[in-house]
Design a protein around this motif. Sequence first.
Motif, mmCIF file in Angstrom:
data_model
loop_
_atom_site.group_PDB
_atom_site.id
_atom_site.type_symbol
_atom_site.label_atom_id
_atom_site.label_comp_id
_atom_site.label_asym_id
_atom_site.label_seq_id
_atom_site.Cartn_x
_atom_site.Cartn_y
_atom_site.Cartn_z
ATOM 1 N N GLY A 1 -78.159 41.074 -103.970
ATOM 2 C CA GLY A 1 -77.363 40.224 -103.103
ATOM 3 C C GLY A 1 -78.104 38.982 -102.648
ATOM 4 N N LEU A 2 -77.570 38.381 -101.612
ATOM 5 C CA LEU A 2 -78.076 37.106 -101.112
ATOM 6 C C LEU A 2 -78.206 37.158 -99.603
ATOM 7 C CD1 LEU A 2 -78.643 34.018 -101.830
ATOM 8 C CD2 LEU A 2 -76.247 33.630 -101.191
ATOM 9 N N VAL A 3 -79.241 36.518 -99.089
ATOM 10 C CA VAL A 3 -79.394 36.311 -97.651
ATOM 11 C C VAL A 3 -79.297 34.809 -97.389
ATOM 12 C CG1 VAL A 3 -80.834 36.603 -95.622
ATOM 13 C CG2 VAL A 3 -80.862 38.334 -97.413
ATOM 14 N N ALA A 4 -78.223 34.383 -96.749
ATOM 15 C CA ALA A 4 -78.035 32.976 -96.379
ATOM 16 C C ALA A 4 -78.358 32.841 -94.900
ATOM 17 C CB ALA A 4 -76.605 32.533 -96.667
ATOM 18 N N THR A 5 -79.378 32.046 -94.590
ATOM 19 C CA THR A 5 -79.859 31.936 -93.218
ATOM 20 C C THR A 5 -79.649 30.517 -92.709
ATOM 21 O OG1 THR A 5 -81.540 33.606 -93.667
ATOM 22 C CG2 THR A 5 -81.798 32.298 -91.667
ATOM 23 N N LEU A 6 -78.886 30.406 -91.643
ATOM 24 C CA LEU A 6 -78.670 29.122 -90.965
ATOM 25 C C LEU A 6 -79.745 28.979 -89.897
ATOM 26 C CD1 LEU A 6 -76.821 26.646 -90.698
ATOM 27 C CD2 LEU A 6 -75.444 27.953 -89.083
ATOM 28 N N ILE A 7 -80.699 28.084 -90.123
ATOM 29 C CA ILE A 7 -81.834 27.881 -89.207
ATOM 30 C C ILE A 7 -81.545 26.651 -88.351
ATOM 31 C CG2 ILE A 7 -84.319 27.531 -89.045
ATOM 32 C CD1 ILE A 7 -84.546 28.707 -91.876
ATOM 33 N N LEU A 8 -81.578 26.840 -87.032
ATOM 34 C CA LEU A 8 -81.205 25.769 -86.106
ATOM 35 C C LEU A 8 -82.414 25.363 -85.266
ATOM 36 C CD1 LEU A 8 -77.773 27.194 -84.993
ATOM 37 C CD2 LEU A 8 -78.216 25.540 -86.795
ATOM 38 N N ALA A 9 -82.199 24.382 -84.403
ATOM 39 C CA ALA A 9 -83.298 23.819 -83.598
ATOM 40 C C ALA A 9 -83.851 24.845 -82.639
ATOM 41 C CB ALA A 9 -82.801 22.587 -82.839
ATOM 42 N N GLN A 10 -84.996 24.535 -82.055
ATOM 43 C CA GLN A 10 -85.638 25.434 -81.121
ATOM 44 C C GLN A 10 -84.818 25.595 -79.853
ATOM 45 O OE1 GLN A 10 -89.567 24.014 -80.361
ATOM 46 N NE2 GLN A 10 -90.341 24.543 -82.373
#
Length: 454
Positions: A443-452
């Motif tokens: 499968g896939l891991v889609a990670t939305l990385i946002l600001a601190q």
Amino acid sequence: MIKPLRFSALTITLSYVAVSLAVLATFALPLWYTWHETIEEGRTGILQADILRLADIFNRQGVDKLAAVIDLQAGAQPVNTENLILLTDASLKRLAGNLRRWPDGIGNVSGRFVAEIDVNGRPMRVSLITAALPNGYRLLVGSNVGKFRALEISFLTGLSAAAAIVLLLGLLGGLLIRRTLLGKVRDISQATSAIIQGDFSHRLPAISGESELNTLVDTQNRMLDQIEHLIGGIRSVSDAIAHDLRTPLAELRSRLEEVFVTRPGAEKTYNEIEGAIGDVDRVISIFNALLRLAEIDAGTRRSGFVEVDIGAIAGEVAELYQALAESEECTLSFTSSGTLTMSGDPLLLAQAIANLIDNALKYARKNGSIKVDTFVDAGGRIQIAVSDDGPGIPDADKIKVLERFYRGDTSRGTPGVGLGLSLVSAVARLHGGQLSLADNHPGLVATLILAQIP
């Protein structure tokens, strides 16, 4: 030979000075106008509020109480003051206030006046509002128009000094530019002419040594690289749009043509109309996605930033998709490490998370599982990870799937136009982050990385 050079330098210098003075005037004149309008509106508002308050006292408690209030406000004896107030009887005899008599030229008309009057022996330009009270009593309130004159003089003095500085610097700057840069600008102009003709592969000539001009040339060359890349992207996107629009439009035409030629019964006609509506909706969805991407790329959505809880948004989106996951015979779970606050656009963030969950549902296997996790990494950045156990994305396609309209081999046969991950990536960039794609084995891991977190 000298005169033409001096004339040329003079022309450049005077043009530079004229533009600078025009910019200064463009800034100063609206400011001056706004100053006067704001002061006048504020003064009028205060005077109107004053006269309404005093009239209310008269209506409720009578003329004696009003006279006492006015004397308390203005002082028992007439004095030179910036704020004027006067109460008279029907014959304009003074009853209270800091004016000795009703001003000449005002008369018994109620309204607003700007006039020069005698205030206790000295001329003063004032703004007045007069009102008629019951039983013939007259009320006047006013304010000295000239009390801001000192500020106006200071503003004009500063503006004159700024104009003199602009003039002096313009003369020196124009001569210096003429002397030191025009030779190098000529070389740059020749290269720019080639670019104007459409040769976007051409670059400005590098200038030896460390200088601001060399930095400018390097910056413009990098800008041209980006322009060339964007033009290539526009061409590929145009081709992709034409390809993706052709299918629903062709289907739409085919449906309409078949209905027109065969003239079927009502039920089949309505079925074809329903299919045609679906084709139109597909076209509209493409344009809506492109418009959202354009808004994000332009940064206009930053005006809608508010304090949001990422965990709460992700939880609500996951709950919204629970029913769809059950119908697809998938398990959708959500975990959060707590309240994760940041400044962002809640609608775009919710749509980005929804796109990730929707993609996971498309490719998750039957009886598979999808997990949505929100947490803070070691660097203090908020992360929303959506993992599935589907076929995943090959490493060679992980960068390409973020491009608009790109669809890999695993996407063939599934609905969509290849804009979902592009939109998620754009939302991440708008919030100072990025979209990361990694293998989940399977499968896939889609990670939305946002600001601190602030």
